[in-house]
Scaffold this active site. Structure first.
Site, PDB file in Angstrom:
ATOM      1  N   VAL A   1       7.273   7.488  16.946  1.00 24.01           N
ATOM      2  CA  VAL A   1       7.272   8.294  15.470  1.00 24.01           C
ATOM      3  C   VAL A   1       6.474   9.651  15.871  1.00 24.01           C
ATOM      4  O   VAL A   1       5.894  10.303  14.936  1.00 24.01           O
ATOM      5  CB  VAL A   1       7.792   6.786  14.323  1.00 24.01           C
ATOM      6  CG1 VAL A   1       6.781   7.503  12.935  1.00 24.01           C
ATOM      7  CG2 VAL A   1       8.434   5.801  14.041  1.00 24.01           C
TER       8      VAL A   1
ATOM      9  N   ARG B   1      -8.391  -0.747   4.566  1.00 29.49           N
ATOM     10  CA  ARG B   1      -7.828   0.483   4.379  1.00 29.49           C
ATOM     11  C   ARG B   1      -5.719  -0.363   3.091  1.00 29.49           C
ATOM     12  O   ARG B   1      -5.357   0.300   2.996  1.00 29.49           O
ATOM     13  CB  ARG B   1      -7.265   1.864   4.630  1.00 29.49           C
ATOM     14  CG  ARG B   1      -8.313   2.218   4.369  1.00 29.49           C
ATOM     15  CD  ARG B   1      -7.620   3.492   5.983  1.00 29.49           C
ATOM     16  NE  ARG B   1      -6.869   4.658   5.803  1.00 29.49           N
ATOM     17  CZ  ARG B   1      -5.556   4.338   5.709  1.00 29.49           C
ATOM     18  NH1 ARG B   1      -5.674   4.522   7.454  1.00 29.49           N
ATOM     19  NH2 ARG B   1      -4.575   5.191   5.252  1.00 29.49           N
TER      20      ARG B   1
ATOM     21  N   LYS C   1       0.645  -1.262   0.242  1.00 32.41           N
ATOM     22  CA  LYS C   1      -0.048   0.182   0.491  1.00 32.41           C
ATOM     23  C   LYS C   1       0.477   1.312   0.230  1.00 32.41           C
ATOM     24  O   LYS C   1       0.245   2.099  -0.670  1.00 32.41           O
ATOM     25  CB  LYS C   1      -0.583  -0.045   1.480  1.00 32.41           C
ATOM     26  CG  LYS C   1      -1.455   1.162   1.299  1.00 32.41           C
ATOM     27  CD  LYS C   1      -2.508   1.294   2.771  1.00 32.41           C
ATOM     28  CE  LYS C   1      -1.818   2.143   4.027  1.00 32.41           C
ATOM     29  NZ  LYS C   1      -1.448   2.594   4.494  1.00 32.41           N
ATOM     30  N   ASN C   2       1.910   0.870   1.068  1.00 39.43           N
ATOM     31  CA  ASN C   2       2.514   3.143   1.214  1.00 39.43           C
ATOM     32  C   ASN C   2       3.603   2.269  -0.074  1.00 39.43           C
ATOM     33  O   ASN C   2       3.957   3.886   0.303  1.00 39.43           O
ATOM     34  CB  ASN C   2       4.019   2.493   2.160  1.00 39.43           C
ATOM     35  CG  ASN C   2       2.584   2.728   3.150  1.00 39.43           C
ATOM     36  OD1 ASN C   2       0.659   3.053   3.141  1.00 39.43           O
ATOM     37  ND2 ASN C   2       2.678   2.598   4.925  1.00 39.43           N
TER      38      ASN C   2
ATOM     39  N   CYS D   1      -5.490  12.578  12.310  1.00 38.81           N
ATOM     40  CA  CYS D   1      -6.344  11.251  12.663  1.00 38.81           C
ATOM     41  C   CYS D   1      -5.690  10.829  13.216  1.00 38.81           C
ATOM     42  O   CYS D   1      -5.147  11.936  14.972  1.00 38.81           O
ATOM     43  CB  CYS D   1      -5.897  10.882  10.818  1.00 38.81           C
ATOM     44  SG  CYS D   1      -4.337  10.171  11.146  1.00 38.81           S
TER      45      CYS D   1
ATOM     46  N   ASP E   1       4.538   1.173  11.783  1.00 41.50           N
ATOM     47  CA  ASP E   1       3.168   0.512  11.728  1.00 41.50           C
ATOM     48  C   ASP E   1       3.642  -1.379  11.783  1.00 41.50           C
ATOM     49  O   ASP E   1       1.887  -1.840  12.001  1.00 41.50           O
ATOM     50  CB  ASP E   1       3.494   0.219  10.222  1.00 41.50           C
ATOM     51  CG  ASP E   1       2.630   1.631   9.451  1.00 41.50           C
ATOM     52  OD1 ASP E   1       2.587   2.696   9.913  1.00 41.50           O
ATOM     53  OD2 ASP E   1       3.229   2.083   8.119  1.00 41.50           O
TER      54      ASP E   1
ATOM     55  N   ARG F   1       0.176  14.871  12.397  1.00 38.30           N
ATOM     56  CA  ARG F   1       0.038  14.055  11.339  1.00 38.30           C
ATOM     57  C   ARG F   1       0.115  15.706  10.447  1.00 38.30           C
ATOM     58  O   ARG F   1       0.155  16.065   9.645  1.00 38.30           O
ATOM     59  CB  ARG F   1      -0.768  13.802  10.984  1.00 38.30           C
ATOM     60  CG  ARG F   1      -0.101  12.143  11.353  1.00 38.30           C
ATOM     61  CD  ARG F   1      -0.966  11.153  10.565  1.00 38.30           C
ATOM     62  NE  ARG F   1      -0.003  10.568   9.398  1.00 38.30           N
ATOM     63  CZ  ARG F   1      -0.281   9.546   8.517  1.00 38.30           C
ATOM     64  NH1 ARG F   1      -1.282   8.854   9.078  1.00 38.30           N
ATOM     65  NH2 ARG F   1       0.489   9.294   8.037  1.00 38.30           N
TER      66      ARG F   1
ATOM     67  N   ILE G   1       2.332  19.129   8.215  1.00 35.79           N
ATOM     68  CA  ILE G   1       2.589  19.179   6.206  1.00 35.79           C
ATOM     69  C   ILE G   1       3.589  19.857   6.221  1.00 35.79           C
ATOM     70  O   ILE G   1       3.900  19.634   4.786  1.00 35.79           O
ATOM     71  CB  ILE G   1       1.904  18.536   5.076  1.00 35.79           C
ATOM     72  CG1 ILE G   1       0.729  20.006   5.941  1.00 35.79           C
ATOM     73  CG2 ILE G   1       0.471  17.441   5.086  1.00 35.79           C
ATOM     74  CD1 ILE G   1      -0.189  20.343   4.307  1.00 35.79           C
TER      75      ILE G   1
END
Ligand SMILES: CC(=O)N[C@H]1[C@@H](OP(=O)(O)OP(=O)(O)OC[C@H]2O[C@@H](n3ccc(=O)[nH]c3=O)[C@H](O)[C@@H]2O)O[C@H](CO)[C@@H](O)[C@@H]1O
Ligand SMILES: C=C(OP(=O)(O)O)C(=O)O
Length: 439
Positions: free
Chosen positions: A328, A398, A22-23, A117, A306, A122, A124
């Protein structure tokens, strides 16, 4: 609202095949916007909700996208708008990755603010710092970020204050069409960054050093579509490896790349799990009791955030007390409360969780608060006594392709329950129909 129902206590056996990452695929699809000529053909694109969302983002820009049999074909010769709407960006933060390619291609990009989220705020700021260093003017207003530049972006030296995966990708993509050389310092080193760089180079870009802390991009005037196969998903692989360990089983995780999973493999081996690698995948076998270990999440090549919640699930059934430190994201312990509903003994102090092992996990009604938290609840449920009912399944969709079908094929007692459409003359809302996964 779909649910996943797991009855724990079954051993697993057999082989599970890992999908494309996915990433890796999300930034690669965003990068395909850069190809002003020809077609990009992206193989091993996993059928995930996030992939459907980024495809929609491209379509909303006027880019041609076809998706079938895990292959995406993109034609980005013409782009009709430089704006990615709130409705699409709110569904998935990674939509923000179209900003770099749009700015580089059109000199203008207007993207809805991705917002925070469940796992953290998070920001930017590092993405924007890179675009500004390359000559873009940034404006914020009405929930949108607008970046514009007269003519081409200019190559620049960008030092990232945090080794952000998304900022590295966004700046790297923007720099491919800039005038001159861009150097990204303190760049993220994740395998997904290397995969993106390989795709960009196949499009005609000149990117060197991906996978190290310094990435050098010589800008070119034009890029064309390219053929690329996405790397296997190391997080999906790690999740199935833990499924083997937590159920005391043996599983072969086909396509898993050991080099992408060093910290996960090392920690599992420290715990007493047998892990054997060959050129096609990884065999995981767990027979005896598991030892407690301490884990600290870090940017690659450190232990991946993750995999933190899945690892915590495994530590709940190990002998002794383990410490898990999350460095993180500032709020990635939402699963702890759900685990405690399953009889786990965990205390959280700031960014560290203290896990008392040997928990006799009990099935319970729990909720997936984010994607990996959801996967971790499934893992805990596989080892628990009785039935666990997991809601918030849309988070799991997801990032995992048909996880209920895959686990059932390995021997787990797991079902996805999809609510039946309510017919007007039958007002009984809430009736659930048990079906195989329709993820
Ligand atoms: C689609 C995708 O690839 N998602 C992954 C990507 O997310 P993502 O790219 O969003 O994660 P980042 O590496 O950017 O975030 C790491 C840390 O840096 C901070 N930060 C980030 C950008 C910025 O401009 N300023 C800033 O302070 C974040 O708040 C976070 O604390 O990497 C994360 C860290 O491995 C993974 O958990 C996500 O699965
Ligand atoms: C946090 C994750 O993804 P995203 O960055 O897309 O939210 C994840 O894959 O665990």
């Amino acid at each position: 609202m779909s649910k996943i129902i797991v009855r724990g206590g079954r051993k697993l056996a057999g082989k599970v095949k890992i999908n494309g990452a996915k990433n890796a695929v999300l930034p690669i699809i965003a990068a395909s916007i850069l190809g002003s000529e020809g077609e990009s053909v992206i193989h091993d694109a996993p059928p995930l909700d996030d992939v459907l969302v980024i495809n929609k983002v491209l379509e909303s820009l006027g880019v041609g996208v076809e998706y079938s049999n895990q292959t995406i074909r993109v034609r980005a010769g013409e782009i009709v708008t430089c704006e990615a709407s709130y409705d699409l960006v709110r569904k998935m933060r990674a939509s923000f990755l179209v900003m770099g390619p749009l700015l580089a291609r059109l000199g203008l990009a207007r993207i809805s603010l991705p917002g925070g989220c469940a796992i953290g705020t998070r920001p930017i700021d590092q993405h924007l710092k890179g675009f500004e260093a390359m000559g873009a003017a940034i404006e914020l207003g009405q929930g949108y970020i607008e970046a514009k530049v007269k003519g081409r972006l200019k190559g620049a030296k960008v030092y990232l204050d945090v080794a952000s995966v998304g900022a590295t990708e966004n700046i790297m993509m923007a720099a491919t069409l800039a005038e001159g050389t861009t150097i990204i310092e303190n760049a993220a080193k994740e395998p997904e960054i290397v995969d993106l760089a390989n795709y960009l180079n196949a499009m005609g870009a000149v990117v060197r050093g991906a996978g190290t802390g310094v990435i050098r991009i010589e800008g070119v005037e034009k890029l064309r579509g390219a053929v690329h196969t996405v790397i296997p998903d190391r997080i999906e692989a790690g999740t199935y490896m833990i499924a083997a360990a937590i159920t005391g089983s043996e599983l072969y995780v086909e396509n898993a790349i050991g080099d992408h999973l060093r910290p996960v493999i090392s920690k599992m081996q420290e715990m007493g799990v047998t892990v054997e690698e060959d050129e096609n995948g990884i065999l995981v076998r767990s027979t005896g009791p598991l030892r407690a270990v301490d884990v600290k999440t870090l940017p690659y090549p450190g232990f991946p955030t993750d995999m933190q919640s899945q690892m915590m699930a495994l530590l709940m059934v190990a002998d002794g007390t383990s410490l898990v430190t999350e460095t993180v994201f500032e709020n990635r312990f939402m699963h702890v409360e759900e685990f405690m509903n399953m009889n786990a003994q965990i205390k959280v102090d700031g960014r560290t969780a203290f896990i008392s092992g040997n928990s006799k996990l009990q099935g319970a009604k729990v909720c997936a608060t984010d994607l990996r938290a959801g996967a971790a609840l499934i893992l805990a449920a596989l080892a628990a006594d009785g039935e666990t009912e997991i809601t918030g399944v849309h988070h799991i969709d997801r990032g995992y392709v048909d996880i209920t079908d895959a686990l059932r094929a390995l021997g787990a007692d797991i079902q996805r329950v999809v609510p039946q459409p309510v017919e007007e003359e039958e007002p009984e809302i809430g009736f659930f129909n048990i079906q195989p996964s329709l993820a």
